[in-house]
Design an enzyme around this catalytic site. Sequence first.
Site, mmCIF file in Angstrom:
data_model
loop_
_atom_site.group_PDB
_atom_site.id
_atom_site.type_symbol
_atom_site.label_atom_id
_atom_site.label_comp_id
_atom_site.label_asym_id
_atom_site.label_seq_id
_atom_site.Cartn_x
_atom_site.Cartn_y
_atom_site.Cartn_z
ATOM 1 N N LYS A 131 0.839 -1.202 0.000
ATOM 2 C CA LYS A 131 0.000 0.000 0.000
ATOM 3 C C LYS A 131 0.875 1.255 0.000
ATOM 4 C CE LYS A 131 -3.079 -3.055 -0.015
ATOM 5 N NZ LYS A 131 -4.130 -3.539 0.826
HETATM 6 C C1 LIG Z 1 -5.029 -4.735 1.148
HETATM 7 C C2 LIG Z 1 -6.502 -4.638 1.167
HETATM 8 C C3 LIG Z 1 -7.250 -4.938 2.298
HETATM 9 C C4 LIG Z 1 -6.654 -5.616 3.504
HETATM 10 O O1 LIG Z 1 -5.670 -4.930 4.109
HETATM 11 P P1 LIG Z 1 -4.836 -5.642 5.282
HETATM 12 O O2 LIG Z 1 -4.205 -4.515 5.993
HETATM 13 O O3 LIG Z 1 -3.856 -6.531 4.602
HETATM 14 O O4 LIG Z 1 -5.787 -6.394 6.111
HETATM 15 C C5 LIG Z 1 -8.604 -4.681 2.304
HETATM 16 N N1 LIG Z 1 -9.214 -4.181 1.224
HETATM 17 C C6 LIG Z 1 -8.538 -3.905 0.100
HETATM 18 C C7 LIG Z 1 -9.271 -3.313 -1.046
HETATM 19 C C8 LIG Z 1 -7.165 -4.144 0.032
HETATM 20 O O5 LIG Z 1 -6.513 -3.902 -1.101
#
Ligand SMILES: *Cc1c(COP(=O)(O)O)cnc(C)c1O
Length: 402
Positions: free
Chosen positions: A191
């Site tokens: 992210k």
């Molecule tokens: C990465 C992601 C998540 C989950 O995030 P985590 O921190 O890994 O639990 C949820 N929704 C979307 C759209 C994502 O891309």
Amino acid sequence: MQDRPRRESFLPFSRPAIGEEEIAGVVETLRSGWITTGPRAARFEEALSAYNEVPRCLALLSATTGLELALSALGIGEGDEVITTAHTFVCTVSNVVLRGAVPVLVDVEPDTMNLDAERIEERITSRTKAILPVHYGGLPCRMERIWEIARRHGLAVVEDAAHTMGARYAGRRIGSDARSAFSVYSFHPNKNLTTIEGGAIAFHDLRHEAYLKLQRFHGIARGAGTPYPDGSPLYDVPMPGRKSNFTDVQAAVGLAQLPKLDAFAARRRELARLYLTLLADLPEVELPADGDAEREHCWNLFVLRNRPEATGLTRDAMTAALKAENVGTGIHWQGLFAFSFYRDYFARHPEGLPKDGLPHATRTTENLMSLPLFPAMTEEDVLDVVSALRRIVAAGRRRARS
Ligand SMILES: *Cc1c(COP(=O)(O)O)cnc(C)c1O
């Protein structure tokens, strides 16, 4: 643009932007004697709230936990329905299922791959409790329309903002508008901002705070991170809770990342626009939509879609050919129907699917690939990817002709 030879070194689709500040922060924390939830986690939450222009952000183990806590705080459970996008990471939908509610899928807009707000209203029933949009790849959804529908039908809005740390909607940060009950960010390494693993939940109604704090740490009434605030090791447990707290080591990474986040997003925007310019004359692939004055894109992902009828290639053949060119790709994501659980689930819950199917989400998931995009990439890296892609498409074109 000039052809470039095959890359010498492998270019991954994503790489976390970890600098000396993050490393120094982690080392300092490890040496401090306090490594789990404590003063740095508290400072990170304050910095995060200020950055996102929200009254309160609570840091958590993951965004997945944040989504679960948001639905739980809204009292969503058995017999309820939550309207969400058909094109998302599985956890968005799984969290609804885990609460005993039914995820009601809406198809995506063909250009943005975000849920089509114009198709929400037809799916609302007496059981609908919330709308759960996902800002795909870093491009905000058409929130004004979603808030207007939610208000008219008395529904809560929870934003899956996993991709949008650094984006803006109508000039303001994602999560900052009180018309959304909760917004959830992710700090997974792919992210825009990372804390190794981690996430946060943003909200406006401070009455949720006590519940969320209890829920993220065993239901222990005396705060996580300050186990013995008055010198007493005793506490009460007014309700059973989860174990979803955020450590000071993670917070040290986040505190170093946050001041750099706008520069990361600016760099991502530059690189994405270079891709868009260099690929504009390649009709065999479909390019992702850019943002506009209302929806500021933070480009967590650059998602290209293959047009198999034009390239003569499947997506998998194309990503394999890119790999042979030393170019990595991601798949964000496989469709829900790739998963055995969801094939069964939606056979049992046809109310979760629109009568006319999910043509845009289906076509998207079959053809998409995420190209390399991360702040440390150079313009030469982008040129390498584009050059490789052009070679692959030209070869496909020749094969299709012969
Ligand atoms: C990465 C992601 C998540 C989950 O995030 P985590 O921190 O890994 O639990 C949820 N929704 C979307 C759209 C994502 O891309």
